[in-house]
Design an enzyme around this catalytic site. Sequence first.
Site, PDB file in Angstrom:
ATOM      1  N   ASN A  85       0.825  -1.199   0.000  1.00 39.63           N
ATOM      2  CA  ASN A  85       0.000   0.000   0.000  1.00 39.63           C
ATOM      3  C   ASN A  85       0.865   1.258   0.000  1.00 39.63           C
ATOM      4  O   ASN A  85       2.097   1.187  -0.031  1.00 39.63           O
ATOM      5  CB  ASN A  85      -0.955  -0.036   1.202  1.00 39.63           C
ATOM      6  N   HIS A 115      24.041   1.822  10.212  1.00 39.63           N
ATOM      7  CA  HIS A 115      25.311   2.540  10.339  1.00 39.63           C
ATOM      8  C   HIS A 115      26.023   2.106  11.619  1.00 39.63           C
ATOM      9  O   HIS A 115      25.385   1.679  12.585  1.00 39.63           O
ATOM     10  CB  HIS A 115      25.052   4.044  10.377  1.00 39.63           C
ATOM     11  N   ARG A 183       1.059 -14.543  20.320  1.00 35.80           N
ATOM     12  CA  ARG A 183       0.303 -15.791  20.363  1.00 35.80           C
ATOM     13  C   ARG A 183       0.435 -16.521  19.031  1.00 35.80           C
ATOM     14  O   ARG A 183       0.749 -15.919  18.002  1.00 35.80           O
ATOM     15  CB  ARG A 183      -1.162 -15.543  20.665  1.00 35.80           C
TER      16      ARG A 183
END
Length: 197
Positions: A85, A115, A183
């Site tokens: 998206n 970095h 979970r």
Amino acid sequence: MTEKEKMLRQLIYDANNDKDLIEERRVAKELCYDFNNLRPSDTDGQQKIMRQLLGKTEGDSFCIVAPFWCDYGYNIEIGKNFFANHNTVILDGAKVKFGDNVFIAPNCGFHTAGHPIDFERRNQGLEYAYPITVGDNVWIGAGVQVMPGVTIGSNVVIGGGSVVVKDIPSNVVAVGNPCRVVRPITDDDKLKSWDRT
């Protein structure tokens, strides 16, 4: 060894002062610009640019919604039925590989680049790039940021706003900053609806 060879071997490299890497990023940014400025109805043009930009696309069923940005493009591989998206950013100094049926919500980032912690090397513009791998059947919620070197398994949901700094195993829901498993995904999930009525 060239700076590009160092980058692809996951060594510290200089991306800011290497003319070849600078040119490769320029080409990728130009293609991203062209893609981002197409009319939304020009799906053929979008597909053409993405096939030119990305390293590998599986099949014809993928959709990337503008705007989209990446560093090189050739290090990105997408599987079948891929969807990303608005505002997906992929910093692909190393390989970023997505499996089949991956859905990415808005404002997500996949960052292979990092970095050094010490300011002396960081101030020289040095960096590293570690690969990111995302399995099959993965849903990545809005605003998720995936950091260098992470592998996300298959059949995973990453909750919105998560910062993924460590590997996530298959068949789980994971969320948070730092992202962690909350979970497993079970057959009971097939019986649930997110309808709030």
